[in-house]
Design a protein around this motif. Structure first.
Motif, PDB file in Angstrom:
ATOM      1  N   LEU A 106       0.821  -1.214   0.000  1.00 10.84           N
ATOM      2  CA  LEU A 106       0.000   0.000   0.000  1.00 10.84           C
ATOM      3  C   LEU A 106       0.857   1.268   0.000  1.00 10.84           C
ATOM      4  N   TRP A 107       2.080   1.176   0.522  1.00 11.44           N
ATOM      5  CA  TRP A 107       2.975   2.324   0.503  1.00 11.44           C
ATOM      6  C   TRP A 107       3.478   2.635  -0.910  1.00 11.44           C
ATOM      7  N   LEU A 108       3.369   1.674  -1.818  1.00 11.16           N
ATOM      8  CA  LEU A 108       3.922   1.827  -3.166  1.00 11.16           C
ATOM      9  C   LEU A 108       2.911   2.331  -4.180  1.00 11.16           C
ATOM     10  N   VAL A 109       1.647   2.489  -3.769  1.00 10.68           N
ATOM     11  CA  VAL A 109       0.592   2.787  -4.739  1.00 10.68           C
ATOM     12  C   VAL A 109      -0.177   4.048  -4.348  1.00 10.68           C
ATOM     13  N   SER A 110      -0.829   4.629  -5.366  1.00  7.00           N
ATOM     14  CA  SER A 110      -1.686   5.792  -5.130  1.00  7.00           C
ATOM     15  C   SER A 110      -3.146   5.339  -5.036  1.00  7.00           C
ATOM     16  N   ASP A 111      -4.074   6.248  -5.249  1.00  3.17           N
ATOM     17  CA  ASP A 111      -5.495   5.981  -4.969  1.00  3.17           C
ATOM     18  C   ASP A 111      -6.079   4.839  -5.797  1.00  3.17           C
ATOM     19  N   GLN A 112      -5.851   4.859  -7.123  1.00  4.52           N
ATOM     20  CA  GLN A 112      -6.496   3.854  -7.981  1.00  4.52           C
ATOM     21  C   GLN A 112      -6.041   2.433  -7.652  1.00  4.52           C
ATOM     22  N   PRO A 113      -4.734   2.161  -7.542  1.00  5.66           N
ATOM     23  CA  PRO A 113      -4.332   0.808  -7.149  1.00  5.66           C
ATOM     24  C   PRO A 113      -4.768   0.448  -5.726  1.00  5.66           C
ATOM     25  N   THR A 114      -4.821   1.438  -4.834  1.00 12.07           N
ATOM     26  CA  THR A 114      -5.268   1.167  -3.458  1.00 12.07           C
ATOM     27  C   THR A 114      -6.694   0.626  -3.458  1.00 12.07           C
ATOM     28  N   LYS A 115      -7.557   1.180  -4.294  1.00 13.71           N
ATOM     29  CA  LYS A 115      -8.944   0.700  -4.387  1.00 13.71           C
ATOM     30  C   LYS A 115      -8.979  -0.751  -4.869  1.00 13.71           C
ATOM     31  N   MET A 182       4.050   4.439 -13.415  1.00  9.40           N
ATOM     32  CA  MET A 182       4.737   4.940 -12.228  1.00  9.40           C
ATOM     33  C   MET A 182       5.030   6.426 -12.379  1.00  9.40           C
ATOM     34  N   THR A 183       5.140   7.078 -11.256  1.00  6.25           N
ATOM     35  CA  THR A 183       5.569   8.475 -11.249  1.00  6.25           C
ATOM     36  C   THR A 183       6.677   8.633 -10.220  1.00  6.25           C
ATOM     37  N   PRO A 193      11.368   2.529  -1.167  1.00  7.82           N
ATOM     38  CA  PRO A 193      12.837   2.565  -1.272  1.00  7.82           C
ATOM     39  C   PRO A 193      13.379   2.965  -2.633  1.00  7.82           C
ATOM     40  N   PHE A 194      12.567   2.897  -3.711  1.00 12.74           N
ATOM     41  CA  PHE A 194      13.065   3.211  -5.049  1.00 12.74           C
ATOM     42  C   PHE A 194      12.551   4.548  -5.578  1.00 12.74           C
ATOM     43  N   GLY A 195      11.660   5.193  -4.839  1.00 14.66           N
ATOM     44  CA  GLY A 195      11.205   6.515  -5.243  1.00 14.66           C
ATOM     45  C   GLY A 195      10.263   6.531  -6.420  1.00 14.66           C
ATOM     46  N   PHE A 196       9.440   5.482  -6.576  1.00 11.27           N
ATOM     47  CA  PHE A 196       8.416   5.452  -7.619  1.00 11.27           C
ATOM     48  C   PHE A 196       7.067   5.102  -6.999  1.00 11.27           C
ATOM     49  N   LEU A 197       6.041   5.841  -7.363  1.00 15.62           N
ATOM     50  CA  LEU A 197       4.684   5.563  -6.904  1.00 15.62           C
ATOM     51  C   LEU A 197       3.880   4.993  -8.068  1.00 15.62           C
ATOM     52  N   ILE A 198       3.226   3.874  -7.843  1.00 15.58           N
ATOM     53  CA  ILE A 198       2.390   3.249  -8.880  1.00 15.58           C
ATOM     54  C   ILE A 198       1.041   3.968  -8.901  1.00 15.58           C
ATOM     55  N   THR A 199       0.780   4.668 -10.004  1.00 17.31           N
ATOM     56  CA  THR A 199      -0.428   5.493 -10.078  1.00 17.31           C
ATOM     57  C   THR A 199      -1.579   4.800 -10.803  1.00 17.31           C
ATOM     58  N   ASN A 200      -1.263   3.883 -11.692  1.00 17.06           N
ATOM     59  CA  ASN A 200      -2.289   3.113 -12.398  1.00 17.06           C
ATOM     60  C   ASN A 200      -1.895   1.649 -12.395  1.00 17.06           C
ATOM     61  N   PHE A 201      -2.894   0.790 -12.196  1.00 16.89           N
ATOM     62  CA  PHE A 201      -2.610  -0.636 -12.078  1.00 16.89           C
ATOM     63  C   PHE A 201      -3.757  -1.424 -12.701  1.00 16.89           C
ATOM     64  N   VAL A 202      -3.401  -2.310 -13.636  1.00 18.30           N
ATOM     65  CA  VAL A 202      -4.387  -3.181 -14.271  1.00 18.30           C
ATOM     66  C   VAL A 202      -3.871  -4.607 -14.171  1.00 18.30           C
ATOM     67  N   GLU A 203      -4.720  -5.507 -13.702  1.00 18.65           N
ATOM     68  CA  GLU A 203      -4.337  -6.913 -13.540  1.00 18.65           C
ATOM     69  C   GLU A 203      -5.306  -7.806 -14.312  1.00 18.65           C
ATOM     70  N   SER A 204      -4.751  -8.674 -15.127  1.00 27.38           N
ATOM     71  CA  SER A 204      -5.560  -9.680 -15.825  1.00 27.38           C
ATOM     72  C   SER A 204      -5.069 -11.050 -15.364  1.00 27.38           C
ATOM     73  N   LEU A 205      -5.917 -11.759 -14.589  1.00 30.69           N
ATOM     74  CA  LEU A 205      -5.502 -13.003 -13.947  1.00 30.69           C
ATOM     75  C   LEU A 205      -6.183 -14.195 -14.625  1.00 30.69           C
ATOM     76  N   SER A 206      -5.394 -15.221 -14.904  1.00 37.41           N
ATOM     77  CA  SER A 206      -5.949 -16.433 -15.514  1.00 37.41           C
ATOM     78  C   SER A 206      -5.211 -17.652 -14.978  1.00 37.41           C
ATOM     79  N   LYS A 207      -5.938 -18.774 -14.878  1.00 41.94           N
ATOM     80  CA  LYS A 207      -5.314 -20.003 -14.399  1.00 41.94           C
ATOM     81  C   LYS A 207      -4.587 -20.675 -15.560  1.00 41.94           C
ATOM     82  N   VAL A 208      -3.404 -21.197 -15.282  1.00 42.25           N
ATOM     83  CA  VAL A 208      -2.586 -21.822 -16.316  1.00 42.25           C
ATOM     84  C   VAL A 208      -2.087 -23.172 -15.832  1.00 42.25           C
TER      85      VAL A 208
END
Length: 233
Positions: A106-115, A182-183, A193-208
């Motif tokens: 949660l420390w690495l992300v902004s509002d949209q990924p937090t949701k 990232m920003t 620790p790396f100075g980048f905040l993830i501002t947008n995040f999209v995940e597509s999950l599938s079983k393999v």
């Protein structure tokens, strides 16, 4: 009969003309000296670059110093490290490290990924590790899946994660195709620790299916060779 006086025509002042010529000569000398110095300086710069820098071609066919390439590769390493740090905290879980890793993610992300993270939490993503004894999840980024663009501004990063979910003797495998933006922010160790905040995040999950031995060897060889990600401008 009156005699006419002869008129004497006075010519140009030789001293004045010599002064004019002298100014012109000095002007030409100064211009020549400046030109020679400039040419020598440019030659020295070109020679210095040729001996201290190696040039390479970018994807547009332009010559760029290798030092710039190295700087860009250094930025890519930090971007990749930030993405890998997020993956380890978001996907690589067990009941003992769950709380700490959730907080770190949660420390690495902004509002949209937090949701998105909180929505997954509400659907039981984290509680499964507390309710199912011995449930463990391992995750690794597939090394041939990296795509990074806009490196010098707000990077766009795409990659795929192989998630291994272990419950006793049962193993399930999932592929998470990730897109993130990232920003750059100030480093806040140890939270970011790396100075980048993830501002947008999209995940597509599938079983393999479980990877074959050959597929595992291929992925391992790519990691060893440290193949660079695809970079687009």
């Amino acid at each position: 009969m009156k005699k006419e006086k002869a008129e004497i025509t006075v010519g140009k002042n030789i001293y004045s003309e010599l002064k004019k010529n002298s100014r012109a000569v000095w002007g030409m000398v100064i211009v020549s000296v400046v030109s020679i110095i400039s040419f020598l300086y440019l030659s020295l710069v070109v020679y210095s670059d040729s001996t201290t820098k190696i040039f390479t071609m970018n994807d547009k066919g332009e010559m760029i110093p290798l030092s710039l390439v190295s700087a860009k590769n250094d930025k890519i390493k930090v971007i990749k490290a930030n993405a890998e740090y997020f993956v380890k905290n978001f996907y690589d879980l067990d009941q003992y490290s769950l709380k700490d890793k959730k907080e770190r993610a949660l420390w690495l992300v902004s509002d949209q990924p937090t949701k998105i993270i909180k929505d997954k939490d509400a659907k039981g993503y984290y509680s499964d590790f507390l309710s199912i004894n011995g449930l463990v999840q391992k995750a690794d980024i597939m090394p041939d899946s990296w795509e990074i663009s806009n490196v010098d501004d707000n990077p766009n990063v795409n990659f795929s994660v192989l998630v291994k979910r272990i419950n006793g003797t049962n193993e399930d495998y999932f592929r998470a195709d990730i897109q993130m933006r990232m920003t750059k922010v100030n480093i806040n160790y140890p939270y970011n620790p790396f100075g980048f905040l993830i501002t947008n995040f999209v995940e597509s999950l599938s079983k393999v299916k479980k990877p074959t031995d050959d597929e595992i060897k291929t992925q391992d060889s790519i990691i060893v060779e440290q193949i660079n990600p695809t970079i687009t401008n």
